[in-house]
Design an enzyme around this catalytic site. Sequence first.
Site, mmCIF file in Angstrom:
data_model
loop_
_atom_site.group_PDB
_atom_site.id
_atom_site.type_symbol
_atom_site.label_atom_id
_atom_site.label_comp_id
_atom_site.label_asym_id
_atom_site.label_seq_id
_atom_site.Cartn_x
_atom_site.Cartn_y
_atom_site.Cartn_z
ATOM 1 N N GLY A 47 0.610 1.177 5.973
ATOM 2 C CA GLY A 47 -0.013 1.636 4.888
ATOM 3 C C GLY A 47 -1.730 2.026 5.011
ATOM 4 O O GLY A 47 -2.140 2.232 3.860
ATOM 5 N N HIS A 48 -2.013 1.894 6.202
ATOM 6 C CA HIS A 48 -3.542 2.261 6.470
ATOM 7 C C HIS A 48 -3.639 3.288 7.475
ATOM 8 O O HIS A 48 -4.165 2.857 8.616
ATOM 9 C CB HIS A 48 -4.305 0.916 6.566
ATOM 10 C CG HIS A 48 -5.707 1.166 6.429
ATOM 11 N ND1 HIS A 48 -6.599 1.523 7.609
ATOM 12 C CD2 HIS A 48 -6.751 0.827 5.472
ATOM 13 C CE1 HIS A 48 -7.894 1.553 7.267
ATOM 14 N NE2 HIS A 48 -7.881 1.190 5.886
ATOM 15 N N PHE A 49 -3.632 4.363 7.451
ATOM 16 C CA PHE A 49 -2.869 5.204 6.526
ATOM 17 C C PHE A 49 -1.640 5.958 7.227
ATOM 18 O O PHE A 49 -2.070 6.300 8.175
ATOM 19 C CB PHE A 49 -4.004 6.339 6.114
ATOM 20 C CG PHE A 49 -5.014 5.749 5.431
ATOM 21 C CD1 PHE A 49 -5.116 5.306 4.225
ATOM 22 C CD2 PHE A 49 -6.192 5.566 6.221
ATOM 23 C CE1 PHE A 49 -6.357 4.459 3.697
ATOM 24 C CE2 PHE A 49 -7.404 5.000 5.718
ATOM 25 C CZ PHE A 49 -7.314 4.442 4.396
#
Length: 142
Positions: A47-49
């Site tokens: 999720g990052h990224f």
Amino acid sequence: MLTNKEIRELLPHRYPFLLVDKVIELEPGKKVVAVKNVSANEPFFQGHFPEYPIMPGVLIVEALAQAAGIAVAVLEDNKGKLGVFAGIEAMKFKNQVMPGDVLTLEAEILVSKLGVTKAKVKASVDGKVAAEGEIKFAMTKA
């Protein structure tokens, strides 16, 4: 030098939150140099990224805190105690940490009294500073 097994005996963290893979230099109560091998499979990269994976700055700080904690946790007076964050000062983020990087974690203990430790910390990749500043943590009974 400490192996991953020895690190797990000193720190309560476990996957995916144990962020120190090995210790390459240790002066108990004074300084530590440790390593985090940053894998493309780290859960936070989902999720990052997803399109441009970067290790979150807060996790770099956590890795530094874990390394600094090792320098103090090895002292006989701290056996069985838990290190908890007490503060972050003047932390600066200078370069990104990406999959495949070997993150070197350095901590120099500036002062340690009444159960509170202040350390100067630096994270780097290939000699380039990724983050640096000062942290404080307290040793408490687990």
